[in-house]
Each structure stands twice: as structure tokens, then as C-alpha cells.
Design a protein around this motif. Structure first.
Motif, PDB file in Angstrom:
ATOM      1  N   THR A  12      13.566 -18.998 -29.459  1.00  0.00           N
ATOM      2  CA  THR A  12      13.184 -19.317 -28.080  1.00  0.00           C
ATOM      3  C   THR A  12      11.786 -19.941 -28.039  1.00  0.00           C
ATOM      4  O   THR A  12      11.274 -20.225 -26.959  1.00  0.00           O
ATOM      5  CB  THR A  12      13.203 -18.047 -27.192  1.00  0.00           C
ATOM      6  N   LYS A  14       8.519 -22.660 -29.454  1.00  0.00           N
ATOM      7  CA  LYS A  14       8.289 -24.119 -29.421  1.00  0.00           C
ATOM      8  C   LYS A  14       9.047 -24.823 -30.550  1.00  0.00           C
ATOM      9  O   LYS A  14       9.713 -25.822 -30.319  1.00  0.00           O
ATOM     10  CB  LYS A  14       6.778 -24.412 -29.537  1.00  0.00           C
ATOM     11  N   THR A  15       8.919 -24.324 -31.761  1.00  0.00           N
ATOM     12  CA  THR A  15       9.634 -24.985 -32.862  1.00  0.00           C
ATOM     13  C   THR A  15      11.095 -24.539 -32.901  1.00  0.00           C
ATOM     14  O   THR A  15      12.009 -25.364 -32.996  1.00  0.00           O
ATOM     15  CB  THR A  15       8.967 -24.678 -34.227  1.00  0.00           C
ATOM     16  N   ARG A  35      14.236 -11.635 -29.577  1.00  0.00           N
ATOM     17  CA  ARG A  35      14.460 -10.239 -29.178  1.00  0.00           C
ATOM     18  C   ARG A  35      15.626 -10.058 -28.214  1.00  0.00           C
ATOM     19  O   ARG A  35      16.211  -8.988 -28.151  1.00  0.00           O
ATOM     20  CB  ARG A  35      13.166  -9.661 -28.597  1.00  0.00           C
ATOM     21  N   TRP A  43      10.569  -8.450 -35.035  1.00  0.00           N
ATOM     22  CA  TRP A  43       9.687  -8.254 -36.202  1.00  0.00           C
ATOM     23  C   TRP A  43       9.187  -6.814 -36.272  1.00  0.00           C
ATOM     24  O   TRP A  43       8.901  -6.306 -37.353  1.00  0.00           O
ATOM     25  CB  TRP A  43       8.486  -9.197 -36.118  1.00  0.00           C
ATOM     26  N   TYR A  63       6.895 -16.967 -37.782  1.00  0.00           N
ATOM     27  CA  TYR A  63       6.406 -15.606 -37.550  1.00  0.00           C
ATOM     28  C   TYR A  63       5.650 -15.546 -36.236  1.00  0.00           C
ATOM     29  O   TYR A  63       4.975 -16.498 -35.850  1.00  0.00           O
ATOM     30  CB  TYR A  63       5.492 -15.163 -38.706  1.00  0.00           C
ATOM     31  N   ASP A  66       1.237 -14.721 -35.540  1.00  0.00           N
ATOM     32  CA  ASP A  66       0.655 -15.672 -36.487  1.00  0.00           C
ATOM     33  C   ASP A  66       0.581 -14.969 -37.833  1.00  0.00           C
ATOM     34  O   ASP A  66       0.375 -13.762 -37.902  1.00  0.00           O
ATOM     35  CB  ASP A  66      -0.764 -16.087 -36.035  1.00  0.00           C
ATOM     36  N   PHE A 124      -0.446 -27.938 -33.129  1.00  0.00           N
ATOM     37  CA  PHE A 124       0.693 -28.442 -32.356  1.00  0.00           C
ATOM     38  C   PHE A 124       0.215 -29.168 -31.093  1.00  0.00           C
ATOM     39  O   PHE A 124      -0.583 -28.607 -30.310  1.00  0.00           O
ATOM     40  CB  PHE A 124       1.592 -27.305 -31.879  1.00  0.00           C
ATOM     41  N   ASN A 127       0.787 -27.181 -27.914  1.00  0.00           N
ATOM     42  CA  ASN A 127      -0.145 -26.143 -27.440  1.00  0.00           C
ATOM     43  C   ASN A 127      -0.658 -26.507 -26.048  1.00  0.00           C
ATOM     44  O   ASN A 127      -0.935 -25.644 -25.230  1.00  0.00           O
ATOM     45  CB  ASN A 127      -1.352 -26.011 -28.385  1.00  0.00           C
TER      46      ASN A 127
HETATM   47  N1  NAP Z   1       0.341 -23.440 -32.445  1.00  0.00           N
HETATM   48  C1  NAP Z   1      -0.091 -24.123 -33.505  1.00  0.00           C
HETATM   49  O1  NAP Z   1      -0.883 -25.062 -33.382  1.00  0.00           O
HETATM   50  C2  NAP Z   1       0.414 -23.740 -34.872  1.00  0.00           C
HETATM   51  C3  NAP Z   1       0.052 -24.527 -35.980  1.00  0.00           C
HETATM   52  C4  NAP Z   1       0.564 -24.183 -37.250  1.00  0.00           C
HETATM   53  C5  NAP Z   1       1.411 -23.072 -37.374  1.00  0.00           C
HETATM   54  N2  NAP Z   1       1.722 -22.322 -36.262  1.00  0.00           N
HETATM   55  C6  NAP Z   1       2.604 -21.148 -36.420  1.00  0.00           C
HETATM   56  O2  NAP Z   1       3.701 -21.239 -35.551  1.00  0.00           O
HETATM   57  C7  NAP Z   1       4.266 -19.919 -35.410  1.00  0.00           C
HETATM   58  C8  NAP Z   1       4.796 -19.772 -34.021  1.00  0.00           C
HETATM   59  O3  NAP Z   1       5.859 -20.697 -33.854  1.00  0.00           O
HETATM   60  P1  NAP Z   1       6.201 -21.312 -32.444  1.00  0.00           P
HETATM   61  O4  NAP Z   1       4.946 -21.889 -31.830  1.00  0.00           O
HETATM   62  O5  NAP Z   1       7.376 -22.155 -32.593  1.00  0.00           O
HETATM   63  O6  NAP Z   1       6.592 -20.000 -31.622  1.00  0.00           O
HETATM   64  P2  NAP Z   1       6.189 -19.625 -30.137  1.00  0.00           P
HETATM   65  O7  NAP Z   1       6.425 -20.793 -29.246  1.00  0.00           O
HETATM   66  O8  NAP Z   1       4.854 -18.958 -30.172  1.00  0.00           O
HETATM   67  O9  NAP Z   1       7.310 -18.571 -29.785  1.00  0.00           O
HETATM   68  C9  NAP Z   1       7.295 -17.282 -30.328  1.00  0.00           C
HETATM   69  C10 NAP Z   1       8.701 -16.889 -30.781  1.00  0.00           C
HETATM   70  O10 NAP Z   1       8.601 -15.616 -31.390  1.00  0.00           O
HETATM   71  C11 NAP Z   1       9.490 -14.745 -30.730  1.00  0.00           C
HETATM   72  N3  NAP Z   1       8.919 -13.403 -30.725  1.00  0.00           N
HETATM   73  C12 NAP Z   1       7.859 -12.919 -30.040  1.00  0.00           C
HETATM   74  N4  NAP Z   1       7.667 -11.626 -30.348  1.00  0.00           N
HETATM   75  C13 NAP Z   1       8.639 -11.307 -31.244  1.00  0.00           C
HETATM   76  C14 NAP Z   1       8.976 -10.121 -31.939  1.00  0.00           C
HETATM   77  N5  NAP Z   1       8.280  -8.978 -31.792  1.00  0.00           N
HETATM   78  N6  NAP Z   1      10.022 -10.141 -32.774  1.00  0.00           N
HETATM   79  C15 NAP Z   1      10.761 -11.261 -32.954  1.00  0.00           C
HETATM   80  N7  NAP Z   1      10.488 -12.422 -32.328  1.00  0.00           N
HETATM   81  C16 NAP Z   1       9.425 -12.437 -31.483  1.00  0.00           C
HETATM   82  C17 NAP Z   1       9.698 -15.304 -29.358  1.00  0.00           C
HETATM   83  O11 NAP Z   1      10.971 -14.888 -28.920  1.00  0.00           O
HETATM   84  P3  NAP Z   1      11.241 -13.819 -27.761  1.00  0.00           P
HETATM   85  O12 NAP Z   1       9.966 -13.635 -26.994  1.00  0.00           O
HETATM   86  O13 NAP Z   1      12.332 -14.488 -26.963  1.00  0.00           O
HETATM   87  O14 NAP Z   1      11.703 -12.605 -28.495  1.00  0.00           O
HETATM   88  C18 NAP Z   1       9.678 -16.793 -29.650  1.00  0.00           C
HETATM   89  O15 NAP Z   1      10.953 -17.234 -30.056  1.00  0.00           O
HETATM   90  C19 NAP Z   1       3.152 -18.946 -35.761  1.00  0.00           C
HETATM   91  O16 NAP Z   1       3.471 -18.265 -36.959  1.00  0.00           O
HETATM   92  C20 NAP Z   1       1.939 -19.845 -35.977  1.00  0.00           C
HETATM   93  O17 NAP Z   1       1.096 -19.380 -36.971  1.00  0.00           O
HETATM   94  C21 NAP Z   1       1.261 -22.637 -35.039  1.00  0.00           C
END
Ligand code: NAP
Length: 275
Positions: A12, A14-15, A35, A43, A63, A66, A124, A127
Motif C-alpha cells: 500500500t 509509494k513503491t 497489515r 513487521w 521495510y 526505515d 524519492f 516524498n
Molecule cells: N523516501 C525516500 O526518499 C527513500 C529513499 C530510499 C529508500 N527509502 C526506503 O523506502 C522504504 C519505504 O518504502 P515506501 O516509501 O514505498 O513505503 P511507504 O510509502 O512509506 O509505505 C509504508 C508501507 O509499509 C506498510 N507498513 C507500515 N507499517 C507496517 C507494519 N508494522 N508492518 C507491515 N507493513 C507496514 C504500509 O502498509 P499498511 O500501513 O497498509 O500496513 C505501507 O505499505 C523504507 O525502507 C525507506 O528506507 C525511502
């Protein structure tokens, strides 16, 4: 295993949402890993992992929050072992560029005995349109401890394309893709591009790490402030002021420019506010 589901952890987010959509549209069976998914994945509750991993061929792992947060490496290690036990063939890990904790987690996946692709991403673009900087952008002020450092901001659509390729094509197995946008950009320039696309002034305000820590403490408490400040200290110190070639190597095309991202995001209503 031809039609075995492909698991998208963070489906659900961003990626993950983009990856799940692309995989479904290409005819793959997708198992959502969030979830509130049909088979919930949490997690914080390892007992939810085996049912989600059962019968899966490959898995995208993003993850939350982060990989720099306490306990992340232990969870990545445990998930990797659970995936191994469940017969999962391949993991595609989303990692962060210039982050020591993230690179430690890459090594866990690299040494897991499973097939893998590592996607090490820069900042990203989303963001600003879907993440924690959307509200500040709408309020007209983005305050970051980035000084005049340059960052090759990447469009998450490019990350999704690389991840889908990695999940579905063995040619990407064993690869580390450093994925970045096509140009180095200062945050003042990023704010200017946002201003043009949004049709309202967005200013970049450089702040100190101490000021950043204080504002994060107010929002999330001292532990979260410590981790986020640590990430900023590492990733905004100039070490990431170079372009990666992961998008080009994986997809044989150029990544999307930040200006194009801003234009497209505005056109699809990313900054439209509820009336
Ligand atoms: N933002 C940046 O600039 C950047 C750059 C490089 C790497 N990253 C990495 O990108 C990752 C985040 O990816 P994203 O931005 O695609 O995600 P995101 O948009 O932050 O979304 C978070 C995801 O994690 C899920 N989530 C939240 N709490 C959870 C839990 N306790 N158990 C299982 N799932 C859970 C959420 O699902 P539900 O809430 O529906 O459960 C949602 O699908 C991080 O590891 C970060 O380090 C980010």
C-alpha cells in the motif's frame, strides 16, 4: 512455480502500490503484504509472516519505517530465514543510498543463499507529493538540514519498473542497482520546480541538524528524532552527490527528470486540496 504468487511487502506504500499494480496488469498473481491485506503481514508480528510467504516465488521487500530503525536488521534477517524456509526463490530488497544500516541489511540478503536483487535508491520525488513533505510543500516551506548539497532525486515510478523487472526476469539476479534520477539537484532548485508546477511559492529553508532534531522530537519523540537525524546526517553530507546508473542498466532507458515528475504530479492532482 510459473503461476506462483509474487509477494509485495509494503503493497500500500509509494513503491509497493506501483509494483503490485504493474505486476497485476502484466498478469502475475500478486500477494499483497500490508497489515490489512487479505493475508495480513505485520513487521511487528513475525507470526504473520509464514502464511504470507507460503507458496510465493519471489518477494519485494520494502521495510517500514526505515532500515536505519532499531531492530530492522534483525527483522530482515528473520524474514530472510522465513522466506528460505518457505521455499521462496528470490528477494528484491529496497535499500537507501549512502545509508550504512541499509547496506548492512543488503549484506544480510546478499548472504542469505536466496537469489536476490538489491535496489539502492536515492531520495524519492514522491516524498513531496505523497510522503512526509507533501504538507510542507503545500504550506510553502520545506525545511531540511541539507544545506546546498545536491541530490539526484528519483521518481518512484522508475523504482517500480526496476523492481518489476527484478521480480520477473532472472537476468537481474545478483545485481545491485543504484537507482537515481538523471541529474543532481539542490533542494532550492527542487523547490523552484515544485513552485512552477504547483503554481504557488514553495521555499527551501536550510536548517541545522539540531533544529531538524528539535522539530522531529516535537512530532515523533526523541527515538524517532534520533534515527531520522542520523539518516539526514549520513545521507545529506555530500556522499550522495553523484549519479547512479541502476535505471539505465536494468531498463536500458533514462530515468525521469524531477521537472517532468513535478509537471505530471500536478497534472494528476497530487497537490489538489480537499474543498
Ligand atoms: N523516501 C525516500 O526518499 C527513500 C529513499 C530510499 C529508500 N527509502 C526506503 O523506502 C522504504 C519505504 O518504502 P515506501 O516509501 O514505498 O513505503 P511507504 O510509502 O512509506 O509505505 C509504508 C508501507 O509499509 C506498510 N507498513 C507500515 N507499517 C507496517 C507494519 N508494522 N508492518 C507491515 N507493513 C507496514 C504500509 O502498509 P499498511 O500501513 O497498509 O500496513 C505501507 O505499505 C523504507 O525502507 C525507506 O528506507 C525511502
Amino acid at each position: 512455480m510459473q503461476n506462483a504468487p509474487i509477494l509485495v511487502i509494503g503493497s500500500t506504500g509509494k513503491t509497493g502500490s506501483r509494483i503490485a499494480k504493474r505486476l497485476s496488469e502484466a498478469g502475475h498473481v500478486v500477494r499483497h503484504g500490508a497489515r490489512k491485506s487479505e493475508i495480513p503481514f505485520d513487521w511487528e508480528r513475525p507470526e504473520t509472516w509464514p502464511p504470507v510467504l507460503a507458496g510465493v516465488s519471489s518477494a519485494y521487500v520494502s521495510y517500514f519505517p526505515d532500515l536505519a530503525f532499531p531492530g530492522a536488521a534483525e527483522k530482515i534477517d528473520a524474514l530472510t530465514k522465513a522466506a528460505h524456509g518457505a521455499g521462496v526463490k528470490k528477494l528484491v530488497l529496497l535499500s537507501g543510498r549512502g545509508e550504512s544500516h541499509a547496506q548492512y541489511c543488503e549484506d544480510i540478503v546478499r548472504n542469505s543463499g536466496l537469489d536476490f536483487t538489491l535496489i539502492r535508491a536515492s531520495w524519492f520525488a514522491q516524498n513531496f507529493s505523497e510522503g512526509y513533505l507533501r504538507d510542507p510543500a503545500l504550506a510553502g516551506m520545506i525545511a531540511l538540514s541539507a544545506g546546498d548539497v545536491l541530490e539526484p532525486i528519483i521518481d518512484v515510478d522508475d523504482i517500480a519498473d526496476v523492481a518489476v523487472a527484478a521480480l520477473t526476469d532472472d537476468r537481474h539476479t545478483g545485481q545491485l542497482y543504484e537507482v537515481t534520477g538523471p541529474r543532481l539537484l539542490g533542494f532550492a532548485n527542487a523547490a523552484a520546480a515544485l513552485s512552477t508546477a504547483m503554481g504557488r511559492e514553495v521555499r527551501y529553508v536550510p536548517i541545522t541538524l539540531e533544529e531538524f532534531h528539535a522539530s522531529m522530537t516535537e512530532i515523533g519523540g526523541p527515538m524517532i528524532a534520533d534515527v531520522l537525524t542520523g539518516i539526514c546526517r549520513e545521507t545529506l553530507d555530500g556522499r550522495n552527490q553523484s549519479l547512479g546508473d541502476g535505471v539505465q542498466r536494468a531498463l536500458r532507458r533514462e530515468p525521469k527528470d524531477f521537472g517532468d515528475f513535478c509537471r505530471d504530479a500536478a497534472a494528476t492532482g497530487a497537490w489538489r486540496q480537499a474543498a
